[in-house]
Design a protein around this motif. Sequence first.
Motif, PDB file in Angstrom:
ATOM      1  N   LEU A 130       0.810  -0.908  -0.059  1.00  0.00           N
ATOM      2  CA  LEU A 130      -0.734  -0.122  -0.136  1.00  0.00           C
ATOM      3  C   LEU A 130       0.849   1.456  -0.391  1.00  0.00           C
ATOM      4  N   CYS A 131       1.748   1.548   0.729  1.00  0.00           N
ATOM      5  CA  CYS A 131       2.777   2.726   1.119  1.00  0.00           C
ATOM      6  C   CYS A 131       3.709   2.746  -0.081  1.00  0.00           C
ATOM      7  N   GLY A 132       4.071   1.268  -1.272  1.00  0.00           N
ATOM      8  CA  GLY A 132       4.664   1.659  -1.862  1.00  0.00           C
ATOM      9  C   GLY A 132       3.659   2.133  -3.082  1.00  0.00           C
ATOM     10  N   PHE A 133       2.557   1.555  -4.014  1.00  0.00           N
ATOM     11  CA  PHE A 133       1.822   2.191  -4.876  1.00  0.00           C
ATOM     12  C   PHE A 133       0.864   3.421  -4.258  1.00  0.00           C
ATOM     13  N   MET A 134       1.108   3.920  -2.940  1.00  0.00           N
ATOM     14  CA  MET A 134       0.290   5.412  -3.169  1.00  0.00           C
ATOM     15  C   MET A 134       1.079   6.491  -2.131  1.00  0.00           C
ATOM     16  N   PHE A 135       2.727   6.498  -2.748  1.00  0.00           N
ATOM     17  CA  PHE A 135       3.332   6.886  -1.495  1.00  0.00           C
ATOM     18  C   PHE A 135       3.208   8.192  -2.523  1.00  0.00           C
ATOM     19  N   ASP A 136       3.103   8.504  -3.589  1.00  0.00           N
ATOM     20  CA  ASP A 136       2.776  10.043  -4.401  1.00  0.00           C
ATOM     21  C   ASP A 136       1.370  10.313  -4.031  1.00  0.00           C
ATOM     22  N   LYS A 137       0.041   9.630  -3.583  1.00  0.00           N
ATOM     23  CA  LYS A 137      -1.178  10.159  -2.870  1.00  0.00           C
ATOM     24  C   LYS A 137      -2.056   9.991  -1.722  1.00  0.00           C
ATOM     25  N   LEU A 138      -1.034   9.332  -0.642  1.00  0.00           N
ATOM     26  CA  LEU A 138      -1.072   9.588   0.786  1.00  0.00           C
ATOM     27  C   LEU A 138      -0.436  10.883   1.090  1.00  0.00           C
ATOM     28  N   PRO A 139      -1.357  11.595   2.091  1.00  0.00           N
ATOM     29  CA  PRO A 139      -0.074  12.721   2.271  1.00  0.00           C
ATOM     30  C   PRO A 139       1.010  11.980   3.767  1.00  0.00           C
ATOM     31  N   SER A 140       1.352  12.879   4.159  1.00  0.00           N
ATOM     32  CA  SER A 140       3.031  12.204   5.114  1.00  0.00           C
ATOM     33  C   SER A 140       2.671  11.731   6.084  1.00  0.00           C
ATOM     34  N   LEU A 141       0.837  12.369   6.926  1.00  0.00           N
ATOM     35  CA  LEU A 141       0.737  11.726   8.308  1.00  0.00           C
ATOM     36  C   LEU A 141       0.149  10.473   7.959  1.00  0.00           C
ATOM     37  N   ALA A 142      -0.156   9.728   6.870  1.00  0.00           N
ATOM     38  CA  ALA A 142      -0.885   8.592   6.555  1.00  0.00           C
ATOM     39  C   ALA A 142       0.482   7.577   6.333  1.00  0.00           C
ATOM     40  N   LEU A 143       1.670   8.180   5.167  1.00  0.00           N
ATOM     41  CA  LEU A 143       2.421   7.357   5.643  1.00  0.00           C
ATOM     42  C   LEU A 143       3.013   6.883   6.688  1.00  0.00           C
ATOM     43  N   ILE A 144       3.215   7.920   7.846  1.00  0.00           N
ATOM     44  CA  ILE A 144       3.720   7.972   9.228  1.00  0.00           C
ATOM     45  C   ILE A 144       3.359   6.760   9.760  1.00  0.00           C
ATOM     46  N   ILE A 145       1.929   7.052   9.405  1.00  0.00           N
ATOM     47  CA  ILE A 145       1.576   5.913  10.033  1.00  0.00           C
ATOM     48  C   ILE A 145       0.983   4.647  10.412  1.00  0.00           C
ATOM     49  N   CYS A 146       0.954   4.300   8.397  1.00  0.00           N
ATOM     50  CA  CYS A 146       2.011   3.252   7.784  1.00  0.00           C
ATOM     51  C   CYS A 146       2.612   2.053   8.032  1.00  0.00           C
TER      52      CYS A 146
END
Length: 107
Positions: A21-37
């Motif tokens: 999920l993090c790999g495919f959605m890296f450009d679309k997710l906000p920074s906070l969502a990536l940190i939570i992931c």
Amino acid sequence: MVGRQKLQLWGFGVVGLLFTLCGFMFDKLPSLALIICYLLCTFFGQCGPNATTYIVPSEIFPTEVRTMFHGISACFGKVGALIAAILFNRLSEVCLLLIFFDVTSLH
């Protein structure tokens, strides 16, 4: 009670799903969502595969030799990680070199 195999299976599955999920959605997710992931990946990695790495050797070896064999198991795990890191580094250099030669041969 959750068994060791289920714990490991679910741990690897959830971590793999979250990293995908993090790999495919890296450009679309906000920074906070990536940190939570990333934090969820760390949590499930520690609760699943990492926990069973230490539980299984302590259960399968006889009491008389448990500490020695647990140390040997940990040693070979670290040696395997070292070999994988060295081989991955070497293979990535070789692959980059092959890609470079392939691209330069097109001109």
